[in-house]
Design an enzyme around this catalytic site. Structure first.
Site, PDB file in Angstrom:
ATOM      1  N   LYS A   1     148.530  23.905 157.246  1.00 26.31           N
ATOM      2  CA  LYS A   1     149.845  24.520 157.488  1.00 26.31           C
ATOM      3  C   LYS A   1     150.859  23.562 158.114  1.00 26.31           C
ATOM      4  O   LYS A   1     152.035  23.573 157.747  1.00 26.31           O
ATOM      5  CB  LYS A   1     149.701  25.770 158.361  1.00 26.31           C
ATOM      6  CG  LYS A   1     149.004  26.928 157.644  1.00 26.31           C
ATOM      7  CD  LYS A   1     148.981  28.169 158.511  1.00 26.31           C
ATOM      8  CE  LYS A   1     148.179  29.267 157.855  1.00 26.31           C
ATOM      9  NZ  LYS A   1     148.249  30.541 158.594  1.00 26.31           N
TER      10      LYS A   1
ATOM     11  N   LYS B   1     140.748  35.437 151.210  1.00 20.04           N
ATOM     12  CA  LYS B   1     140.875  36.779 150.609  1.00 20.04           C
ATOM     13  C   LYS B   1     142.165  36.892 149.801  1.00 20.04           C
ATOM     14  O   LYS B   1     142.411  37.921 149.165  1.00 20.04           O
ATOM     15  CB  LYS B   1     140.916  37.843 151.722  1.00 20.04           C
ATOM     16  CG  LYS B   1     139.705  37.857 152.639  1.00 20.04           C
ATOM     17  CD  LYS B   1     138.666  38.814 152.129  1.00 20.04           C
ATOM     18  CE  LYS B   1     137.549  39.013 153.128  1.00 20.04           C
ATOM     19  NZ  LYS B   1     136.350  39.553 152.514  1.00 20.04           N
ATOM     20  N   SER B   2     143.002  35.852 149.853  1.00 20.86           N
ATOM     21  CA  SER B   2     144.314  35.952 149.195  1.00 20.86           C
ATOM     22  C   SER B   2     144.215  36.252 147.700  1.00 20.86           C
ATOM     23  O   SER B   2     144.990  37.078 147.197  1.00 20.86           O
ATOM     24  CB  SER B   2     145.126  34.679 149.437  1.00 20.86           C
ATOM     25  OG  SER B   2     145.434  34.587 150.802  1.00 20.86           O
TER      26      SER B   2
ATOM     27  N   GLY C   1     147.699  27.740 166.268  1.00 22.51           N
ATOM     28  CA  GLY C   1     148.684  27.923 165.205  1.00 22.51           C
ATOM     29  C   GLY C   1     149.061  29.382 164.993  1.00 22.51           C
ATOM     30  O   GLY C   1     150.250  29.708 164.837  1.00 22.51           O
TER      31      GLY C   1
ATOM     32  N   THR D   1     146.594  27.535 153.689  1.00 19.02           N
ATOM     33  CA  THR D   1     145.764  27.977 154.805  1.00 19.02           C
ATOM     34  C   THR D   1     145.117  26.773 155.490  1.00 19.02           C
ATOM     35  O   THR D   1     145.451  25.616 155.188  1.00 19.02           O
ATOM     36  CB  THR D   1     144.772  29.079 154.352  1.00 19.02           C
ATOM     37  OG1 THR D   1     144.110  29.580 155.505  1.00 19.02           O
ATOM     38  CG2 THR D   1     143.742  28.578 153.353  1.00 19.02           C
TER      39      THR D   1
ATOM     40  N   ASP E   1     153.673  34.571 158.238  1.00 22.58           N
ATOM     41  CA  ASP E   1     152.691  35.114 159.181  1.00 22.58           C
ATOM     42  C   ASP E   1     153.357  36.013 160.241  1.00 22.58           C
ATOM     43  O   ASP E   1     152.829  37.061 160.592  1.00 22.58           O
ATOM     44  CB  ASP E   1     151.938  33.985 159.899  1.00 22.58           C
ATOM     45  CG  ASP E   1     150.909  33.317 158.994  1.00 22.58           C
ATOM     46  OD1 ASP E   1     150.410  33.972 158.064  1.00 22.58           O
ATOM     47  OD2 ASP E   1     150.600  32.136 159.233  1.00 22.58           O
TER      48      ASP E   1
END
Ligand code: ATR
Length: 271
Positions: A64, A14-15, A126, A60, A101
């Site tokens: 990561k 969705k970024s 994570g 993503t 995050d």
């Protein structure tokens, strides 16, 4: 200015919707695209970012940790603590990794004083690492972690030097008994995954239940919390929060955030 998000696969991300919304509102000419980067092409992608004119990328699943390793210590303190990078910024030809995050997770908790309070986290993967590190920065008194793999949860507490205890799912009622905040960081409750079914009956009234899952937005866990009369926070808060910090790192401008813009963005993400 060119930015984007890398993952494998990437079509679910969705970024682009979020960053493009903010770019359009601000009238900036920057671009933000998604790039499907398989693991064997990751190193080349990251190391050639300056050559290809990137100002930065979000990172993503499943990259990561691999990107963290590729940056050989050129990372923020938060990324180093978590051991994972979700944002790489390219300035003057040099790469630096960040992890937004944790701060994104904390954004909707700003009004809640967690100092000295016990909290409960479901999951030890994570996402849980970023959440537990963020909760540590709030000086919570203890973190109870519930996970299928209990030794992994105990290891997470040890790695991050956080007071707390690891519990199996069968003991989730005991784990959340005194918690001022319960956070789900597992994939349970996500579309296509099994439901997350735990009893919240033991939680103190006034506690907050936060699910970082955003598809669906109203998870089983949040419904149970509402039925119990507890305050809830849905996963779009963290998604938008972590993106906002990355946006400023990429474009040197704060994204347009107010009630109207956040509501418009949430509607766009749910369409
Ligand atoms: P992320 O980066 O999103 O945190 P992850 O590192 O793969 O993803 O972690 C997934 C988390 O969801 C883990 O806590 C995992 O539990 P285990 O560590 O015991 O594997 C949890 N999880 C995933 N599927 C699950 C399931 N069906 N039942 C219980 N826990 C599950």
């Amino acid at each position: 200015m060119k930015a984007g998000v890398i993952g494998w696969p990437i079509s679910h991300s969705k970024s682009p919707l979020i960053h493009r919304y903010w770019l359009a509102v601000l009238g900036l000419t920057g671009q933000y695209d998604s790039y499907a980067v398989p693991p064997d092409k990751l190193e080349n992608f990251i190391l050639t970012m300056p050559m290809h004119g990137f100002t930065g990328v979000n990172v993503t699943v499943p990259h990561k940790q691999a990107v963290y390793d590729l940056l050989h210590g050129a990372v923020s303190d938060q990324a180093a603590q978590i051991g994972a990078v979700n944002t790489v910024v390219c300035k003057n030809g040099a790469l630096k990794g960040y992890n937004t995050d944790g701060d994104g997770f904390l954004e909707p908790l700003a009004a809640l004083s967690l100092k000295g309070k016990a909290v409960c986290v479901l999951g030890a993967g994570g996402a849980a690492r970023a959440v537990v590190a963020a909760l540590k920065s709030c000086e919570v008194s203890a973190v109870a972690i519930v996970n299928r793999d209990v030794p992994k949860a105990a290891q997470l507490l040890c790695d991050l030097a956080v007071d707390g205890k690891a519990y199996p799912w069968l003991e989730s009622t005991a784990a959340c008994r005194d918690a001022a905040l319960l956070v789900n960081t597992t994939s349970l409750g996500m579309t296509g995954q099994p439901l997350l079914n735990i009893s919240l009956a033991s939680m103190p009234s006034g506690a907050v239940v936060y699910d970082i899952v955003y598809a669906p937005l109203q998870t089983n866990l949040l419904r149970s919390a509402t039925e119990r009369g507890l305050e809830t926070i849905d996963g779009l808060h963290m998604l938008i929060g972590q993106a906002a910090i990355a946006f400023e790192l990429f474009f040197d401008k704060k994204p347009p955030r107010n009630t109207l813009h956040d509501a418009a963005l949430r509607a766009l993400l749910l369409a």
